[in-house]
Scaffold this active site. Structure first.
Site, mmCIF file in Angstrom:
data_model
loop_
_atom_site.group_PDB
_atom_site.id
_atom_site.type_symbol
_atom_site.label_atom_id
_atom_site.label_comp_id
_atom_site.label_asym_id
_atom_site.label_seq_id
_atom_site.Cartn_x
_atom_site.Cartn_y
_atom_site.Cartn_z
ATOM 1 N N TYR A 53 -20.944 2.333 -15.797
ATOM 2 C CA TYR A 53 -19.519 2.686 -15.875
ATOM 3 C C TYR A 53 -19.071 2.912 -17.327
ATOM 4 C CZ TYR A 53 -19.016 2.336 -10.922
ATOM 5 O OH TYR A 53 -19.159 2.600 -9.583
ATOM 6 N N ARG A 56 -20.111 6.436 -17.853
ATOM 7 C CA ARG A 56 -19.207 7.353 -17.132
ATOM 8 C C ARG A 56 -17.873 7.434 -17.871
ATOM 9 N NH1 ARG A 56 -19.263 10.542 -13.946
ATOM 10 N NH2 ARG A 56 -17.946 9.879 -12.259
ATOM 11 N N ASP A 91 -11.214 9.382 -12.864
ATOM 12 C CA ASP A 91 -10.842 9.890 -14.202
ATOM 13 C C ASP A 91 -9.317 9.998 -14.282
ATOM 14 O OD1 ASP A 91 -11.921 12.998 -12.878
ATOM 15 O OD2 ASP A 91 -9.836 12.528 -13.332
ATOM 16 N N HIS A 105 -9.859 5.090 -5.241
ATOM 17 C CA HIS A 105 -11.139 4.488 -5.628
ATOM 18 C C HIS A 105 -11.038 3.762 -6.960
ATOM 19 C CE1 HIS A 105 -13.876 7.245 -2.985
ATOM 20 N NE2 HIS A 105 -13.200 6.356 -2.301
ATOM 21 N N SER A 173 -16.573 16.720 -0.859
ATOM 22 C CA SER A 173 -17.635 17.081 0.099
ATOM 23 C C SER A 173 -17.356 16.540 1.493
ATOM 24 C CB SER A 173 -18.975 16.509 -0.387
ATOM 25 O OG SER A 173 -18.877 15.087 -0.453
ATOM 26 N N GLU A 199 -17.553 25.410 -1.912
ATOM 27 C CA GLU A 199 -18.354 25.923 -0.782
ATOM 28 C C GLU A 199 -17.999 25.122 0.456
ATOM 29 O OE1 GLU A 199 -22.050 25.316 -2.702
ATOM 30 O OE2 GLU A 199 -22.019 23.154 -2.386
ATOM 31 N N ALA A 215 -12.113 25.617 -8.274
ATOM 32 C CA ALA A 215 -10.750 25.053 -8.202
ATOM 33 C C ALA A 215 -9.825 25.689 -9.242
ATOM 34 C CB ALA A 215 -10.818 23.542 -8.413
HETATM 35 P P1 NAD Z 1 -19.870 5.488 3.367
HETATM 36 O O1 NAD Z 1 -20.838 4.960 4.370
HETATM 37 O O2 NAD Z 1 -18.557 6.020 3.847
HETATM 38 O O3 NAD Z 1 -20.586 6.574 2.488
HETATM 39 C C1 NAD Z 1 -20.894 7.724 3.174
HETATM 40 C C2 NAD Z 1 -21.548 8.595 2.196
HETATM 41 O O4 NAD Z 1 -21.686 7.986 0.933
HETATM 42 C C3 NAD Z 1 -22.939 8.912 2.671
HETATM 43 O O5 NAD Z 1 -22.836 10.058 3.538
HETATM 44 C C4 NAD Z 1 -23.634 9.178 1.387
HETATM 45 O O6 NAD Z 1 -23.285 10.460 0.957
HETATM 46 C C5 NAD Z 1 -22.972 8.191 0.466
HETATM 47 N N1 NAD Z 1 -23.732 6.946 0.468
HETATM 48 C C6 NAD Z 1 -23.361 5.752 0.948
HETATM 49 N N2 NAD Z 1 -24.299 4.842 0.715
HETATM 50 C C7 NAD Z 1 -25.291 5.500 0.067
HETATM 51 C C8 NAD Z 1 -26.534 5.116 -0.435
HETATM 52 N N3 NAD Z 1 -26.951 3.864 -0.335
HETATM 53 N N4 NAD Z 1 -27.315 6.055 -1.033
HETATM 54 C C9 NAD Z 1 -26.864 7.319 -1.131
HETATM 55 N N5 NAD Z 1 -25.701 7.757 -0.650
HETATM 56 C C10 NAD Z 1 -24.935 6.838 -0.080
HETATM 57 O O7 NAD Z 1 -19.632 4.387 2.286
HETATM 58 P P2 NAD Z 1 -19.290 2.917 2.704
HETATM 59 O O8 NAD Z 1 -20.427 2.041 2.386
HETATM 60 O O9 NAD Z 1 -18.710 2.908 4.099
HETATM 61 O O10 NAD Z 1 -18.184 2.667 1.676
HETATM 62 C C11 NAD Z 1 -17.060 3.415 1.848
HETATM 63 C C12 NAD Z 1 -16.092 2.723 0.993
HETATM 64 O O11 NAD Z 1 -16.588 2.644 -0.359
HETATM 65 C C13 NAD Z 1 -14.888 3.500 0.976
HETATM 66 O O12 NAD Z 1 -13.897 2.556 0.978
HETATM 67 C C14 NAD Z 1 -14.927 4.247 -0.326
HETATM 68 O O13 NAD Z 1 -13.612 4.371 -0.800
HETATM 69 C C15 NAD Z 1 -15.709 3.344 -1.222
HETATM 70 N N6 NAD Z 1 -16.541 4.088 -2.149
HETATM 71 C C16 NAD Z 1 -16.248 4.047 -3.476
HETATM 72 C C17 NAD Z 1 -17.103 4.680 -4.325
HETATM 73 C C18 NAD Z 1 -16.884 4.722 -5.822
HETATM 74 O O14 NAD Z 1 -17.816 4.902 -6.577
HETATM 75 N N7 NAD Z 1 -15.652 4.589 -6.222
HETATM 76 C C19 NAD Z 1 -18.206 5.321 -3.888
HETATM 77 C C20 NAD Z 1 -18.374 5.407 -2.518
HETATM 78 C C21 NAD Z 1 -17.545 4.741 -1.640
HETATM 79 N N1 APR Z 2 -14.284 23.835 -7.667
HETATM 80 C C1 APR Z 2 -14.047 23.378 -6.403
HETATM 81 N N2 APR Z 2 -14.902 22.561 -5.737
HETATM 82 C C2 APR Z 2 -16.019 22.197 -6.376
HETATM 83 C C3 APR Z 2 -16.336 22.620 -7.692
HETATM 84 C C4 APR Z 2 -15.403 23.474 -8.338
HETATM 85 N N3 APR Z 2 -15.601 23.954 -9.576
HETATM 86 N N4 APR Z 2 -17.546 22.096 -8.031
HETATM 87 C C5 APR Z 2 -17.959 21.367 -6.981
HETATM 88 N N5 APR Z 2 -17.059 21.439 -5.972
HETATM 89 C C6 APR Z 2 -17.118 20.798 -4.664
HETATM 90 C C7 APR Z 2 -18.519 20.734 -4.084
HETATM 91 O O1 APR Z 2 -18.755 21.882 -3.278
HETATM 92 C C8 APR Z 2 -18.440 19.459 -3.231
HETATM 93 O O2 APR Z 2 -18.012 19.792 -1.915
HETATM 94 O O3 APR Z 2 -16.704 19.473 -4.859
HETATM 95 C C9 APR Z 2 -17.347 18.631 -3.906
HETATM 96 C C10 APR Z 2 -17.882 17.410 -4.630
HETATM 97 O O4 APR Z 2 -18.396 16.534 -3.653
HETATM 98 P P1 APR Z 2 -18.968 15.123 -4.129
HETATM 99 O O5 APR Z 2 -19.847 15.307 -5.294
HETATM 100 O O6 APR Z 2 -19.489 14.454 -2.905
HETATM 101 O O7 APR Z 2 -17.685 14.334 -4.671
HETATM 102 P P2 APR Z 2 -16.578 13.631 -3.791
HETATM 103 O O8 APR Z 2 -16.327 14.386 -2.528
HETATM 104 O O9 APR Z 2 -15.439 13.360 -4.682
HETATM 105 O O10 APR Z 2 -17.279 12.206 -3.410
HETATM 106 C C11 APR Z 2 -16.475 11.290 -2.672
HETATM 107 O O11 APR Z 2 -18.096 9.558 -3.067
HETATM 108 O O12 APR Z 2 -19.594 8.480 -4.390
HETATM 109 C C12 APR Z 2 -18.302 8.496 -3.965
HETATM 110 O O13 APR Z 2 -16.592 7.521 -5.232
HETATM 111 C C13 APR Z 2 -17.356 8.668 -5.106
HETATM 112 O O14 APR Z 2 -15.101 9.367 -4.882
HETATM 113 C C14 APR Z 2 -16.443 9.780 -4.675
HETATM 114 C C15 APR Z 2 -16.731 9.912 -3.208
#
Ligand code: NAD
Ligand code: APR
Length: 228
Positions: A53, A56, A91, A105, A173, A199, A215
């Site tokens: 972190y 990051r 961020d 988050h 995503s 996409e 975006a």
């Molecule tokens: P989740 O099961 O909803 O996560 C689903 C997705 O997260 C998966 O499809 C995969 O893309 C990814 N994911 C989860 N565990 C993973 C792993 N071990 N390896 C790779 N990808 C993985 O997540 P959860 O456990 O139910 O937790 C959801 C909660 O956690 C939510 O409350 C969410 O807000 C929070 N969260 C926070 C962060 C963060 O970094 N701030 C990240 C993810 C989730």
């Molecule tokens: N403009 C618009 N969309 C974009 C761009 C761009 N320039 N670049 C990437 N994307 C889209 C991708 O197509 C993808 O669908 O943004 C999405 C990013 O998806 P993720 O990387 O999965 O990020 P996010 O959806 O924010 O993840 C959700 O997962 O790990 C946790 O806490 C983390 O808050 C995050 C959560």
């Protein structure tokens, strides 16, 4: 005027130079979630989680808001009804772009005391041994929601989604719940739904309309349409 609710994900910050999570070369291609983004990871190896972190936070520090962040800041100021922006991002680019947002988050910019819940501005390099400024216990952690933890502000988010007339998802995503389920709640409330994403995502089929592209192009164009 119709309440608008906007959900943003890492994609809105991609063109500000901040890596997304699941795009090729994204953060989860470089780090294992199990090592850096779960409570178990923090209990097992807090130094590794702090290093992740701190790295990051360093990457985000110099980032600038892009045209999409600024467009949402303009929309919030010019729309006569409520515009709620719920972000999954940790961020501060929405704030730098002039918007007020709900961080579901958490945020890089604050530190959290796991013992007493006190929050304070995060130092550049957070450390496990930093005592909490309030209770003095060495229980500092990143103020970020990890996998398996409950996101922040969920009650307020539920109330917002029940009343929204237009739900817009930008740069996510749709891989992580509960954020990925918000479009379903908005539809159940009768809202019109729009996705603006680079996409197709995992939740594209749930939207009335989906537009695909960067975006920084899609968001300003959409805001011009709405406020015109
Ligand atoms: P989740 O099961 O909803 O996560 C689903 C997705 O997260 C998966 O499809 C995969 O893309 C990814 N994911 C989860 N565990 C993973 C792993 N071990 N390896 C790779 N990808 C993985 O997540 P959860 O456990 O139910 O937790 C959801 C909660 O956690 C939510 O409350 C969410 O807000 C929070 N969260 C926070 C962060 C963060 O970094 N701030 C990240 C993810 C989730
Ligand atoms: N403009 C618009 N969309 C974009 C761009 C761009 N320039 N670049 C990437 N994307 C889209 C991708 O197509 C993808 O669908 O943004 C999405 C990013 O998806 P993720 O990387 O999965 O990020 P996010 O959806 O924010 O993840 C959700 O997962 O790990 C946790 O806490 C983390 O808050 C995050 C959560």
């Amino acid at each position: 005027m119709r309440p608008i609710t906007i959900l943003t994900g890492a994609g809105i910050s991609a063109e500000s130079g901040i890596a997304t999570f699941r795009d090729p070369g994204g953060i989860w291609a470089q780090y294992d979630i199990e090592d850096v983004a779960t409570p178990q990871a923090f209990a097992r190896n807090p130094e590794l989680v702090f290093d992740f972190y701190n790295m990051r936070r360093e990457k985000v520090r110099g980032a600038k808001p892009n045209a999409a962040h600024h467009a949402l800041g303009r929309l919030q100021k010019s729309w006569p009804g409520p515009v709620h922006i719920i972000t999954q991002n940790v961020d501060d680019l929405h704030e730098k772009g002039g918007a007020k947002v709900i961080h579901m988050h958490g945020q890089h910019s604050t530190a959290l005391c796991a013992a007493c819940g006190h929050r304070w501005p995060a130092p550049p390099a957070m450390d496990l041994h930093d005592p909490c400024p309030d209770c003095r216990q060495p229980a500092t952690r990143p103020d970020v929601v990890w996998f398996g933890e409950m996101p922040y502000h969920m009650e307020r988010i539920g109330e917002i989604l029940e009343r929204t007339a237009l739900f817009v998802s930008i740069g996510t995503s749709g891989a992580v719940y509960p954020a990925a389920g918000f479009v379903r709640l908005a539809r159940a409330a009768g809202a019109e739904t729009l996705e603006l994403n680079l996409e197709p995502s995992e939740i594209t089929p749930l939207f009335d309309t989906s537009r695909h592209g960067p975006a920084t192009e899609l968001v300003p164009a959409w805001v011009e349409e709405v406020v015109a």
